[in-house]
Design a protein around this motif. Structure first.
Motif, PDB file in Angstrom:
ATOM      1  N   ILE A 102      30.070  36.227  37.990  1.00  0.00           N
ATOM      2  CA  ILE A 102      31.148  36.093  38.970  1.00  0.00           C
ATOM      3  C   ILE A 102      32.472  36.548  38.367  1.00  0.00           C
ATOM      4  N   GLY A 105      32.465  40.353  37.407  1.00  0.00           N
ATOM      5  CA  GLY A 105      32.358  41.139  38.632  1.00  0.00           C
ATOM      6  C   GLY A 105      33.700  41.257  39.323  1.00  0.00           C
ATOM      7  N   MET A 199      30.212  40.056  47.185  1.00  0.00           N
ATOM      8  CA  MET A 199      29.641  39.401  46.017  1.00  0.00           C
ATOM      9  C   MET A 199      28.727  38.306  46.551  1.00  0.00           C
ATOM     10  N   ASP A 201      26.284  35.461  45.954  1.00  0.00           N
ATOM     11  CA  ASP A 201      25.842  34.490  44.957  1.00  0.00           C
ATOM     12  C   ASP A 201      24.550  33.842  45.467  1.00  0.00           C
ATOM     13  N   LEU A 228      27.181  43.201  45.227  1.00  0.00           N
ATOM     14  CA  LEU A 228      26.803  42.752  43.891  1.00  0.00           C
ATOM     15  C   LEU A 228      26.023  41.459  44.068  1.00  0.00           C
TER      16      LEU A 228
END
Length: 387
Positions: A102, A105, A199, A201, A228
């Motif tokens: 995290i 990134g 992003m 997660d 990502l």
């Protein structure tokens, strides 16, 4: 002596979770349902492989991006489980937990002043990592009436020309909410229309309890090159202390993330990487056994809170429930402190996960059924005093 500490760092408050549990740590006989850590031991075959790697003298640095064998296994595993196919040589990076992924990134993506849309309630690291990377966090409240799912209309109200990244935290910590493939489709179209980067997660991807399996937003049309994916070994494989995660995404981004990782970390722990190869190859049965036990605990805790009169949305992922305490006329921190003092039960104030978490508490069911039953009984005794 002059104070050499960066004022920006001073301005970032410590984790609301840890701050609260510092209080609990000073007390005796506390039942803690707060920390998001599996209570299972790491599977023995994984521990054994870690030990064996030490016995063989596998104690040197690995490549910055991680052991090739592990990156190959991640590619096989994520293709088999989620239909994602990333090039191990250029599109996968092994990190020190998902938290490092995290951090680096965001540092690799953001320029000063870029805005990051952060759905909340959510994991406590997103906002400070955004600030540390020079970005501007923009909270997007997820609502109880929507089962704490991310809604397009809320994103539309928050997006600006400065928006660059959308954090996509599902299955969600702290609410346990998930997003179906159809629901993600609406978000994916929003992302493409506004030219955002995602992003995603997915650290709790293995821990879902609905009939539908986990789907990554990266697999939707137009999303692979603008996503990502972050995952790791802490939750599904009960490997929190091994500190191992990974990131998957476009080669152009992974190349820059690897540079940051190279200079700040060098490589993830070698012993952990060898153990993780075994986890991905031979732990499907162990992971499923843990998931089933979490599901039993989930039902116990949700039913327990509802029987006490709490409003509690159905959590279909992770290992948390997020019941409302609004009817008791207390802030979430007041409720948690009073519960701790009166009954020696520790849970986390919802406000630790963003302003929209106020009025709720996070309760982890990554604990034994015996402790969960005791805690629910004590919470029942506590709320009886509030009526």
């Amino acid at each position: 002596m002059r104070d050499f500490v960066n004022p920006m760092i001073k301005s970032i408050p410590p984790s609301g979770i840890r701050r609260f549990f510092d209080i609990a740590a000073e007390m005796e006989d506390v039942i803690s349902l707060g920390v998001g850590e599996p209570d299972f031991d790491t599977p023995w075959n994984v521990r054994e492989e870690g030990i064996y790697s030490l016995e063989r003298g596998k104690t040197t640095y690995t490549a910055n991006a991680g052991l090739k064998q592990l990156r190959d296994e991640i590619q096989h595993y994520t293709t088999r489980k989620y239909g994602m196919d990333y090039d191990p040589a250029h599109e996968i990076l092994i990190t020190v937990g998902g938290s490092e992924a995290i951090d680096i990134g965001l540092r690799a993506i953001l320029e000063p002043g870029d805005e990051v849309l952060i759905p909340e309630p959510s994991f406590v690291s997103y906002k400070p990592c955004t600030i540390l990377a020079g970005g501007v966090p923009v909270p997007v409240a997820m609502k109880e009436e929507n089962e704490f799912k991310l809604m397009r209309e809320d994103l539309e109200a928050a997006v600006t020309p400065r928006s660059k990244v959308l954090i996509f935290p599902f299955p969600n910590n702290p609410t346990g909410s998930i997003m179906t493939k159809d629901e993600m489709g609406d978000i994916a179209r929003f992302v493409v229309e506004h030219d955002l980067f995602v992003m995603s997660d997915e650290i709790y991807a293995e821990l879902t309890y609905s009939e539908d399996p986990h789907v990554s937003i990266a697999t939707l049309e137009g999303m692979r090159e603008r996503t990502l994916v972050i995952n790791g070994f802490s939750k599904a494989f009960s490997m929190t202390g091994w500190r191992l995660g990974y990131a998957m995404g476009p080669e152009s981004l992974l190349k820059e993330m690897t540079k940051i990782h190279q200079f700040a970390i060098m490589c993830a722990p070698t012993t952990s990487q060898y153990a993780a190869i075994e986890a991905m190859r031979n732990c499907d049965v162990a992971v499923e056994e843990m998931r089933r036990e979490y599901n039993r605990r989930r039902r116990l805790v949700v039913n327990g809170f509802r029987s006490l009169g709490f409003d509690c949305s159905e959590p279909y992922g992770a290992f948390y429930v997020f019941p409302s305490i609004k009817k008791f006329g207390m802030t979430s921190e007041e409720f948690c402190k009073a519960l701790l003092e009166a009954q020696r039960v520790a849970v986390v104030p919802g406000s630790a996960f963003g302003d929209s978490g106020e009025g709720f508490i996070r309760v982890s069911y990554a604990y034994s059924q015996e402790d969960l039953k005791k805690a629910i009984a004590k919470i029942g005794a506590f709320v009886d005093t509030l009526k």
